[in-house]
Design a protein around this motif. Structure first.
Motif, short mmCIF file in Angstrom:
data_model
loop_
_atom_site.label_atom_id
_atom_site.label_comp_id
_atom_site.label_asym_id
_atom_site.label_seq_id
_atom_site.Cartn_x
_atom_site.Cartn_y
_atom_site.Cartn_z
N VAL A 82 0.86 -1.18 0.00
CA VAL A 82 0.00 0.00 0.00
C VAL A 82 0.90 1.23 0.00
CG1 VAL A 82 -1.83 1.27 1.19
CG2 VAL A 82 -1.78 -1.24 1.30
N THR A 83 0.70 2.11 -0.95
CA THR A 83 1.47 3.34 -1.02
C THR A 83 0.55 4.55 -0.88
OG1 THR A 83 1.30 3.44 -3.44
CG2 THR A 83 3.21 2.29 -2.50
N ARG A 84 1.13 5.68 -0.51
CA ARG A 84 0.37 6.93 -0.41
C ARG A 84 1.15 8.03 -1.11
NH1 ARG A 84 -0.58 8.49 5.46
NH2 ARG A 84 1.65 8.96 5.35
N THR A 85 0.48 8.71 -2.01
CA THR A 85 1.09 9.80 -2.76
C THR A 85 0.51 11.13 -2.30
OG1 THR A 85 1.41 8.37 -4.69
CG2 THR A 85 1.51 10.75 -5.06
N ASP A 131 -4.88 -3.87 -8.29
CA ASP A 131 -4.16 -2.65 -8.64
C ASP A 131 -5.20 -1.53 -8.58
OD1 ASP A 131 -2.60 -0.61 -9.56
OD2 ASP A 131 -2.40 -1.38 -11.60
N LEU A 132 -5.41 -1.01 -7.39
CA LEU A 132 -6.49 -0.05 -7.17
C LEU A 132 -5.96 1.26 -6.60
CD1 LEU A 132 -9.57 0.52 -7.13
CD2 LEU A 132 -9.58 -0.33 -4.78
N GLU A 133 -6.19 2.34 -7.32
CA GLU A 133 -5.87 3.68 -6.83
C GLU A 133 -7.13 4.29 -6.27
OE1 GLU A 133 -3.72 7.85 -8.26
OE2 GLU A 133 -4.07 6.22 -9.72
N VAL A 143 -11.18 -4.34 -0.51
CA VAL A 143 -10.08 -3.42 -0.23
C VAL A 143 -10.35 -2.64 1.05
CG1 VAL A 143 -8.86 -1.36 -1.04
CG2 VAL A 143 -9.35 -3.22 -2.63
N ARG A 144 -11.58 -2.20 1.23
CA ARG A 144 -11.95 -1.47 2.45
C ARG A 144 -11.73 -2.34 3.68
NH1 ARG A 144 -14.85 3.01 2.91
NH2 ARG A 144 -15.63 2.82 0.78
N SER A 145 -12.13 -3.61 3.57
CA SER A 145 -11.96 -4.53 4.70
C SER A 145 -10.49 -4.75 5.01
CB SER A 145 -12.63 -5.87 4.37
OG SER A 145 -12.40 -6.81 5.39
N PHE A 146 -9.67 -4.92 3.97
CA PHE A 146 -8.25 -5.12 4.15
C PHE A 146 -7.59 -3.92 4.81
CE2 PHE A 146 -4.12 -4.02 2.16
CZ PHE A 146 -3.33 -4.91 2.86
N LEU A 147 -7.88 -2.72 4.32
CA LEU A 147 -7.28 -1.52 4.90
C LEU A 147 -7.70 -1.34 6.36
CD1 LEU A 147 -7.61 1.02 1.94
CD2 LEU A 147 -5.58 -0.20 2.70
N SER A 156 -7.89 9.50 -0.47
CA SER A 156 -7.35 9.74 -1.80
C SER A 156 -5.82 9.74 -1.75
CB SER A 156 -7.85 11.08 -2.34
OG SER A 156 -9.26 11.04 -2.52
N GLY A 157 -5.23 9.22 -2.80
CA GLY A 157 -3.78 9.13 -2.87
C GLY A 157 -3.22 7.79 -2.48
N HIS A 158 -4.04 6.92 -1.91
CA HIS A 158 -3.58 5.57 -1.57
C HIS A 158 -3.70 4.66 -2.79
CE1 HIS A 158 -3.97 6.97 2.60
NE2 HIS A 158 -3.19 5.95 2.92
N HIS A 159 -2.76 3.75 -2.91
CA HIS A 159 -2.74 2.80 -4.02
C HIS A 159 -2.49 1.41 -3.44
CE1 HIS A 159 -1.84 2.62 -8.59
NE2 HIS A 159 -2.37 1.48 -8.18
N VAL A 160 -3.35 0.47 -3.74
CA VAL A 160 -3.26 -0.89 -3.19
C VAL A 160 -2.86 -1.86 -4.31
CG1 VAL A 160 -4.46 -2.75 -1.99
CG2 VAL A 160 -5.02 -0.35 -1.47
N HIS A 161 -1.75 -2.54 -4.10
CA HIS A 161 -1.27 -3.54 -5.06
C HIS A 161 -1.26 -4.91 -4.38
CE1 HIS A 161 0.48 -0.55 -7.91
NE2 HIS A 161 0.72 0.13 -6.81
N GLU A 162 -1.59 -5.93 -5.14
CA GLU A 162 -1.45 -7.30 -4.63
C GLU A 162 -1.06 -8.21 -5.79
OE1 GLU A 162 -4.15 -9.69 -1.65
OE2 GLU A 162 -4.81 -10.15 -3.69
#
Length: 275
Positions: A82-85, A131-133, A143-147, A156-162
């Motif tokens: 998980v990244t944040r821009t 691959d969700l921005e 994705v909401r449950s995982f976060l 906004s600005g978070h990007h989830v990769h798996e």
């Protein structure tokens, strides 16, 4: 070189040289891996020789499968990040706020049989499963449950990769085939332990001394050892031991695992990998 910008020009020159060398090294590294992938023939699980080998088949779960944390898919390896821009333009910054990579031993099965794969230390190219921005807080329920589970507010600005190597999916492996256990040595240890146990039991020790002369001669010992070997073999037949060979990271060389097959492994040498 003189003037107020001389130092800056020298600095950028050094940086450019360093970047050029890094790109060259990265390209050479990828080329050597591509050569290995293209030139090492694909072996079969039943007849693979010891040493470096290439195999392809289905990734089979040995015990309980892993579950990918975002998409909740059965797998043998996954990598989630998980990244944040933040900011924009020259002030744009991207940071990793969460990352996790997990793999478990699995069987690679082809038409001839199975071989154990120990993925520790491998360069893995997984199938991209997410691959969700996130924009304006919009995201899928998984994705909401995982976060929520990892304590990250998905603004906004978070990007989830798996990425994952999915259970029962086509998988390519290039690595070192070697023994993980010596079946003959293990059997000898079991026979020795069983004989020692028998000698501790008066009735069993007396049975070994078949001529009742108070000592165990060579013939009697050989007969007892044969009986112990037969008992150990019977136990092994009833409860087969684990695999005696496996493919894993070599002491020197490459260890590659790619979901999908050889083409995926080749493509990964020219582009950044998920591992």
């Amino acid at each position: 070189m003189t003037g107020p910008h001389a130092g800056d020009q020298l600095w950028w020159g050094i940086c450019s040289c360093g970047a050029g060398f890094a790109l060259y090294a990265w390209g050479w590294r990828g080329m050597r891996r591509r050569w290995a992938i293209l030139n090492i023939p694909t072996s079969k699980a039943r007849s693979v020789a010891m040493g470096m080998a290439e195999l392809a088949g289905k990734a089979r779960v040995r015990e309980t499968p892993l579950t990918s944390p975002v998409r909740q898919l059965a797998c043998v390896w996954y990598h989630v990040r998980v990244t944040r821009t933040t900011g924009s333009g020259k002030n744009r910054r991207t940071e990793t706020v969460f990352t996790q990579k997990v793999g478990v031993p699995f069987d690679l099965e082809d038409a001839t049989g199975k071989i154990l794969v120990i993925p520790e230390g491998a360069e893995v190219t997984g199938t991209e499963t997410c691959d969700l921005e996130i924009v304006w807080g919009l995201m899928t329920p998984d994705v909401r449950s995982f976060l929520g589970r990892i304590g990250v507010f998905g603004g906004s600005g978070h990007h989830v990769h798996e990425w994952a190597v999915l259970a029962d999916a086509d998988t390519y492996v290039l690595g070192d085939v070697g023994k993980v256990r010596d079946a003959a040595a293990e059997r000898m240890k079991k026979v020795g332990a069983l004989l020692r146990d028998w000698l501790k039991l008066p009735d069993r020790k007396a049975a070994i001394d078949s001529d009742r002369d108070g000592r165990i001669d060579q013939a009697e010992w050989d007969a007892a050892r044969g009986a112990a070997q037969a008992e150990v073999l019977k136990e092994e037949t009833a409860a087969p031991a684990g695999p005696s060979v496996a493919i894993r990271k070599p002491r020197a060389g490459y260890f590659l695992i790619a979901a999908g097959g050889e083409k995926t492994a080749l493509k990964a040498q020219g582009t950044p990998r998920s591992s």
